[in-house]
Motif scaffolding. Structure first.
Motif, PDB file in Angstrom:
ATOM      1  N   ILE A 183       0.854  -1.201   0.000  1.00  0.00           N
ATOM      2  CA  ILE A 183       0.000   0.000   0.000  1.00  0.00           C
ATOM      3  C   ILE A 183       0.883   1.242   0.000  1.00  0.00           C
ATOM      4  O   ILE A 183       0.630   2.199  -0.731  1.00  0.00           O
ATOM      5  CB  ILE A 183      -0.971  -0.028   1.205  1.00  0.00           C
ATOM      6  N   ARG A 184       1.953   1.225   0.804  1.00  0.00           N
ATOM      7  CA  ARG A 184       2.898   2.357   0.849  1.00  0.00           C
ATOM      8  C   ARG A 184       3.528   2.585  -0.530  1.00  0.00           C
ATOM      9  O   ARG A 184       3.593   3.726  -1.004  1.00  0.00           O
ATOM     10  CB  ARG A 184       3.990   2.113   1.869  1.00  0.00           C
ATOM     11  N   ALA A 185       3.992   1.526  -1.169  1.00  0.00           N
ATOM     12  CA  ALA A 185       4.651   1.673  -2.467  1.00  0.00           C
ATOM     13  C   ALA A 185       3.695   2.252  -3.509  1.00  0.00           C
ATOM     14  O   ALA A 185       4.051   3.197  -4.232  1.00  0.00           O
ATOM     15  CB  ALA A 185       5.197   0.317  -2.934  1.00  0.00           C
ATOM     16  N   ARG A 186       2.476   1.722  -3.563  1.00  0.00           N
ATOM     17  CA  ARG A 186       1.509   2.213  -4.554  1.00  0.00           C
ATOM     18  C   ARG A 186       1.162   3.677  -4.316  1.00  0.00           C
ATOM     19  O   ARG A 186       1.206   4.502  -5.207  1.00  0.00           O
ATOM     20  CB  ARG A 186       0.224   1.373  -4.515  1.00  0.00           C
ATOM     21  N   ASN A 187       0.803   3.992  -3.090  1.00  0.00           N
ATOM     22  CA  ASN A 187       0.318   5.339  -2.803  1.00  0.00           C
ATOM     23  C   ASN A 187       1.447   6.350  -2.666  1.00  0.00           C
ATOM     24  O   ASN A 187       1.249   7.532  -2.938  1.00  0.00           O
ATOM     25  CB  ASN A 187      -0.585   5.299  -1.578  1.00  0.00           C
ATOM     26  N   GLY A 188       2.637   5.883  -2.280  1.00  0.00           N
ATOM     27  CA  GLY A 188       3.795   6.773  -2.283  1.00  0.00           C
ATOM     28  C   GLY A 188       4.097   7.255  -3.690  1.00  0.00           C
ATOM     29  O   GLY A 188       4.411   8.426  -3.905  1.00  0.00           O
ATOM     30  N   ALA A 189       3.974   6.348  -4.672  1.00  0.00           N
ATOM     31  CA  ALA A 189       4.184   6.730  -6.068  1.00  0.00           C
ATOM     32  C   ALA A 189       3.139   7.753  -6.519  1.00  0.00           C
ATOM     33  O   ALA A 189       3.454   8.699  -7.237  1.00  0.00           O
ATOM     34  CB  ALA A 189       4.150   5.494  -6.960  1.00  0.00           C
ATOM     35  N   VAL A 190       1.902   7.577  -6.082  1.00  0.00           N
ATOM     36  CA  VAL A 190       0.843   8.535  -6.430  1.00  0.00           C
ATOM     37  C   VAL A 190       1.167   9.904  -5.828  1.00  0.00           C
ATOM     38  O   VAL A 190       1.061  10.935  -6.504  1.00  0.00           O
ATOM     39  CB  VAL A 190      -0.539   8.033  -5.957  1.00  0.00           C
ATOM     40  N   LEU A 191       1.610   9.930  -4.566  1.00  0.00           N
ATOM     41  CA  LEU A 191       1.933  11.209  -3.911  1.00  0.00           C
ATOM     42  C   LEU A 191       3.179  11.861  -4.508  1.00  0.00           C
ATOM     43  O   LEU A 191       3.322  13.079  -4.426  1.00  0.00           O
ATOM     44  CB  LEU A 191       2.101  11.017  -2.408  1.00  0.00           C
ATOM     45  N   GLN A 192       4.067  11.082  -5.108  1.00  0.00           N
ATOM     46  CA  GLN A 192       5.224  11.671  -5.788  1.00  0.00           C
ATOM     47  C   GLN A 192       4.821  12.268  -7.133  1.00  0.00           C
ATOM     48  O   GLN A 192       5.478  13.165  -7.631  1.00  0.00           O
ATOM     49  CB  GLN A 192       6.311  10.618  -6.002  1.00  0.00           C
ATOM     50  N   THR A 193       3.732  11.779  -7.694  1.00  0.00           N
ATOM     51  CA  THR A 193       3.280  12.227  -9.009  1.00  0.00           C
ATOM     52  C   THR A 193       2.305  13.399  -8.927  1.00  0.00           C
ATOM     53  O   THR A 193       2.305  14.274  -9.792  1.00  0.00           O
ATOM     54  CB  THR A 193       2.614  11.046  -9.755  1.00  0.00           C
ATOM     55  N   PHE A 194       1.476  13.426  -7.872  1.00  0.00           N
ATOM     56  CA  PHE A 194       0.412  14.425  -7.762  1.00  0.00           C
ATOM     57  C   PHE A 194       0.410  15.102  -6.388  1.00  0.00           C
ATOM     58  O   PHE A 194       0.771  14.472  -5.392  1.00  0.00           O
ATOM     59  CB  PHE A 194      -0.977  13.763  -7.922  1.00  0.00           C
ATOM     60  N   THR A 195      -0.056  16.348  -6.360  1.00  0.00           N
ATOM     61  CA  THR A 195      -0.460  16.953  -5.096  1.00  0.00           C
ATOM     62  C   THR A 195      -1.965  16.740  -4.977  1.00  0.00           C
ATOM     63  O   THR A 195      -2.673  16.657  -5.988  1.00  0.00           O
ATOM     64  CB  THR A 195      -0.140  18.455  -5.026  1.00  0.00           C
ATOM     65  N   PHE A 196      -2.434  16.628  -3.748  1.00  0.00           N
ATOM     66  CA  PHE A 196      -3.842  16.362  -3.475  1.00  0.00           C
ATOM     67  C   PHE A 196      -4.508  17.565  -2.829  1.00  0.00           C
ATOM     68  O   PHE A 196      -3.910  18.245  -2.001  1.00  0.00           O
ATOM     69  CB  PHE A 196      -3.975  15.199  -2.475  1.00  0.00           C
ATOM     70  N   GLU A 197      -5.741  17.756  -3.192  1.00  0.00           N
ATOM     71  CA  GLU A 197      -6.667  18.609  -2.443  1.00  0.00           C
ATOM     72  C   GLU A 197      -7.936  17.773  -2.354  1.00  0.00           C
ATOM     73  O   GLU A 197      -8.714  17.691  -3.307  1.00  0.00           O
ATOM     74  CB  GLU A 197      -6.916  19.921  -3.166  1.00  0.00           C
ATOM     75  N   ILE A 198      -8.127  17.109  -1.202  1.00  0.00           N
ATOM     76  CA  ILE A 198      -9.225  16.153  -1.071  1.00  0.00           C
ATOM     77  C   ILE A 198     -10.096  16.496   0.126  1.00  0.00           C
ATOM     78  O   ILE A 198      -9.605  16.955   1.155  1.00  0.00           O
ATOM     79  CB  ILE A 198      -8.686  14.697  -0.952  1.00  0.00           C
ATOM     80  N   GLY A 199     -11.375  16.289  -0.048  1.00  0.00           N
ATOM     81  CA  GLY A 199     -12.345  16.394   1.036  1.00  0.00           C
ATOM     82  C   GLY A 199     -13.139  15.100   1.109  1.00  0.00           C
ATOM     83  O   GLY A 199     -13.491  14.528   0.072  1.00  0.00           O
ATOM     84  N   ILE A 200     -13.372  14.622   2.318  1.00  0.00           N
ATOM     85  CA  ILE A 200     -14.062  13.354   2.526  1.00  0.00           C
ATOM     86  C   ILE A 200     -15.313  13.595   3.358  1.00  0.00           C
ATOM     87  O   ILE A 200     -15.258  14.306   4.365  1.00  0.00           O
ATOM     88  CB  ILE A 200     -13.133  12.348   3.244  1.00  0.00           C
TER      89      ILE A 200
END
Length: 131
Positions: free
Chosen positions: A52-69
């Motif tokens: 999970i860390r590897a997958r989502n770490g790659a996403v966070l290296q590629t994009f900045t987030f602005e998320i609301g839940i």
């Protein structure tokens, strides 16, 4: 359901959004059990905290987030809880390019930890719009 359990689960989602918005993978990973499973759309299951860390770490290296839940439903039964809700996010490519709007929903199973807090154990999410 005890109000403190509902509040504790709600706080998981506040921290989930805050850690993604901060781009902090370590902070975000602290929300997961060691044997967590993430079920992202159009991908095989991601099994275990390190994957999970590897997958989502790659996403966070590629994009900045602005998320609301927005949690729409929370229920507990002993040491288990589920949460259902929706999210809206904007993912902005770090290398430049158009921002990507995301509008989706989730269903998550959480488990109570020995200290009384909650962690994500199983998580499935998908988009409300076609790819």
């Amino acid at each position: 359901m005890a109000e403190n359990s509902k509040t504790a689960v709600e706080n998981v989602w506040k921290e989930y959004a805050a850690s993604l918005n901060a781009g902090d993978i370590d902070r975000w990973m602290a929300l997961w059990t060691e044997d967590g499973v993430q079920l992202p759309p159009n991908e095989p299951p991601v099994v275990g905290k390190e994957k999970i860390r590897a997958r989502n770490g790659a996403v966070l290296q590629t994009f900045t987030f602005e998320i609301g839940i927005t949690n729409q439903e929370v229920s507990t039964a002993g040491d288990w809880a589920y949460s259902r809700g929706s999210y809206r996010a904007t993912l902005t490519p770090r290398g430049g390019g158009a921002a990507i709007p995301v509008d989706g929903k989730y269903m998550t199973i959480l488990t109570r930890q020995p200290g009384g807090g909650w962690k994500i154990h199983r998580d499935i999410f998908n988009s409300n719009v076609a790819p």
